[in-house]
Design an enzyme around this catalytic site. Structure first.
Site, PDB file in Angstrom:
ATOM      1  N   CYS A   1      -0.426   6.197  11.893  1.00 25.10           N
ATOM      2  CA  CYS A   1      -1.395   5.571  12.311  1.00 25.10           C
ATOM      3  C   CYS A   1      -1.655   5.942  13.750  1.00 25.10           C
ATOM      4  CB  CYS A   1      -2.024   4.487  11.949  1.00 25.10           C
ATOM      5  SG  CYS A   1      -1.277   4.271  10.240  1.00 25.10           S
TER       6      CYS A   1
ATOM      7  N   GLU B   1      -3.261  -3.465   9.700  1.00 26.14           N
ATOM      8  CA  GLU B   1      -2.483  -2.538  10.589  1.00 26.14           C
ATOM      9  C   GLU B   1      -3.193  -1.087   9.721  1.00 26.14           C
ATOM     10  OE1 GLU B   1      -1.340   0.883  11.879  1.00 26.14           O
ATOM     11  OE2 GLU B   1       0.635  -0.303  11.986  1.00 26.14           O
TER      12      GLU B   1
ATOM     13  N   LYS C   1       6.781  -5.747  -0.303  1.00 27.28           N
ATOM     14  CA  LYS C   1       6.595  -5.065  -1.138  1.00 27.28           C
ATOM     15  C   LYS C   1       6.129  -3.874  -0.507  1.00 27.28           C
ATOM     16  CE  LYS C   1       3.444  -2.255  -4.208  1.00 27.28           C
ATOM     17  NZ  LYS C   1       4.017  -1.335  -3.524  1.00 27.28           N
TER      18      LYS C   1
ATOM     19  N   GLU D   1      -9.383  10.814   9.471  1.00 27.30           N
ATOM     20  CA  GLU D   1      -8.294  11.019   9.733  1.00 27.30           C
ATOM     21  C   GLU D   1      -7.229  11.988   8.719  1.00 27.30           C
ATOM     22  OE1 GLU D   1      -5.577   7.293   8.214  1.00 27.30           O
ATOM     23  OE2 GLU D   1      -4.030   7.653  10.645  1.00 27.30           O
TER      24      GLU D   1
HETATM   25  C1  SIN Z   1       2.051   3.843  11.905  1.00 29.22           C
HETATM   26  O1  SIN Z   1       2.055   4.490  12.235  1.00 29.22           O
HETATM   27  O2  SIN Z   1       1.910   2.765  11.449  1.00 29.22           O
HETATM   28  C2  SIN Z   1       3.275   3.056  13.070  1.00 29.22           C
HETATM   29  C3  SIN Z   1       3.570   4.000  14.451  1.00 29.22           C
HETATM   30  C4  SIN Z   1       4.463   3.327  15.435  1.00 29.22           C
HETATM   31  O3  SIN Z   1       4.691   2.368  15.505  1.00 29.22           O
HETATM   32  O4  SIN Z   1       4.785   3.936  16.301  1.00 29.22           O
END
Ligand code: SIN
Length: 486
Positions: free
Chosen positions: A289, A255, A180, A390
């Site tokens: 992230c 994640e 999804k 964040e």
């Molecule tokens: C992410 O921001 O979730 C992945 C970043 C990355 O794989 O470098």
């Protein structure tokens, strides 16, 4: 034939090798974050179609897992080749719906494809064990088997790579998968599905369903046929999916959010640290992230680093991702801009000093898009929101620190633990800090750590499990112990 036709066509989901969606479904409009123009509309599927996708993925499981690893690898390599061949068109699609500069989009396609090649190779290296028996008439073995039907819920910041990082591992292990994609960026996912179809991935093995997030998410979590869910996104949604998956005790890979510290010690190569910070902080307009969120600079080099970073940041070209030479594209939507503005206003109210940037990008070409000036804030401190949340945008707050102990304490003072970075030359500092940082990934003298060959993932509220590396494959394998009496 174009992967996803441009213009106002209605996009369908890909389930069991067929394109599903018609006028009985509602439509959602996908817009370009650089100019707010409508790109296309996508049919919104829901609970019933998710159930169908699960049933079809379940039917497809047995023949797929019975193939040898080499046979599965051959099909995956076809997918890889097609993705590489269509890099330009896929990259244009990412830039269109997500906004990142075209060069970054091309880089993402290379990154996305690398997971498919890596896992098609790794699939052949899944090993079991023979254990020395505890009784002389027994023989003990351990074999690895695919977990079964799996699901992935993927984010908008890497519309291609976050799909392949999950799907390539799943398919290589012999699992089937329902993806999804994020509501903002379904087109790249649908193009990946088109290429999977052309590559000969059998019907039902790889499915992409677009639609109502709540209905699809709940159906995937509630259904016991789905044995594993992999999610990349925010920590609150990760917690919700974990709670929903408790009923069916699914395996989970999560994640989630980060709040990455980026530390520069007095003995660091300051030019390298500035270059690392530019990549780490401003890649994808700060929307990863693993982006540096808090930059801690040791007192002796604070001013030098700040000045050099200011010069480098002021050279960054902000603009439409499809224009040559652009370094920073738009943010995904106006909510993202609001968060950046809130973090800056809050930082300034607690004594922060704006070194550069600080507002929406002005000018006619920016008016309809979500552009924000790359920003640096000096005198950052722990009272500020930016120290704890964040930002997910192009804002670099500079904190000053004195000792190694101080900075480790501050860096670890967060519920998150995804990525951390530091620049230092002293070997004892390098080891001490690498070991003391409570993070799943640590970059030493580099601002970029992502690769298909290494395990990506976090600790604490940043999630569970790893993607990439051989660890990413084992997330899709069950361990079976066989005890034989002879
Ligand atoms: C992410 O921001 O979730 C992945 C970043 C990355 O794989 O470098």
């Amino acid at each position: 034939m174009s992967l996803v036709s441009s213009g106002l066509i209605r996009q369908k989901s890909y389930i069991n090798g067929k394109w599903i969606g018609d006028d009985s479904h509602s439509l959602v409009t996908i817009t370009n974050p650089a100019n707010s123009e409508e790109i296309t509309q996508v049919y919104q599927l829901g609970k019933n179609e998710t159930q169908t996708a699960i049933e079809q993925a379940s039917k497809a499981l047995s023949p797929w897992k019975k193939l040898t690893a080499s046979e599965r690898a051959s099909v995956l390599m076809q997918w890889y080749e097609l993705i590489v061949k269509n890099t330009d068109e896929l990259a244009e699609l990412i830039t269109l719906e997500q906004g990142k500069p075209l060069a970054e989009s091309k880089g993402e396609i290379t990154y996305a494809a690398s997971f498919i090649r890596w896992y098609s190779e790794e699939a052949k290296r899944v090993y079991g064990e023979v254990i020395t028996p505890h009784q002389s008439d027994k023989r003990l073995m351990v074999v690895k088997q695919p977990v079964g039907v799996t699901a992935a819920i993927t984010p908008w910041n890497f519309p291609a790579a976050m799909i392949t990082r999950k799907a390539a591992a799943a398919l290589a292990a012999g699992c089937t998968m329902i993806v999804k994609p994020a509501p903002d960026t379904p087109l790249t996912a649908l193009a990946m599905a088109e290429l999977a179809d052309r590559a000969g991935i059998p019907a039902g093995v790889f499915n992409v369903i677009c639609g109502d997030a709540k209905q699809i998410g709940e159906t995937l979590c509630d259904n016991p046929i789905v044995r594993k869910l992999s999610f990349t996104g925010s920590t609150p949604v990760g917690r919700l999916l974990m709670a929903q998956s408790a009923k069916t005790l699914k395996k989970l890979s999560l994640e989630l959010g980060g709040n990455a510290p980026f530390i520069v010690f007095n003995d660091a190569d300051i030019d390298a640290a500035v270059a690392g910070a530019i990549l780490c902080k401003f890649r994808n307009a700060g929307q990863t992230c693993v982006c540096a969120n808090r930059l801690y600079i040791q007192a002796d080099v604070y001013d030098e680093f700040a000045q050099k970073l200011k010069l480098a940041v002021e050279k960054l070209n902000v603009g439409h991702g499809n224009v040559e030479g652009i370094d920073v594209g738009p943010l995904i939507n106006s909510v993202a801009i609001d968060k950046v503005e809130k973090h800056i206003a809050d930082a300034l109210s607690f004594g922060g000093e704006l070194l550069t940037g600080g507002t929406r990008q002005h000018g006619e070409q920016f008016e309809q898009g979500n552009f924000f000036e790359p920003t640096i804030i000096k005198n950052a401190n722990n009272k500020m929101l930016i120290a704890h949340e964040e930002t997910f945008g192009p804002v670099a707050p500079l904190f000053k620190f004195d000792t190694v102990e101080d900075v480790i304490k501050q860096a670890n003072e967060t519920e998150f633990g995804l990525a951390a970075y530091f620049f230092a030359r002293d070997i004892s500092t390098v080891w001490q800090v690498s070991e003391a940082l409570e993070y799943g990934m640590v970059g030493v003298n580099t601002g970029i750590i992502s690769t298909e060959v290494a395990p990506f993932g976090g600790v604490k509220s940043s999630g569970l499990g790893r993607e990439g590396g051989h660890q990413g494959l084992s997330e899709y394998l069950e361990t079976k112990y066989i005890c034989m009496s002879i």
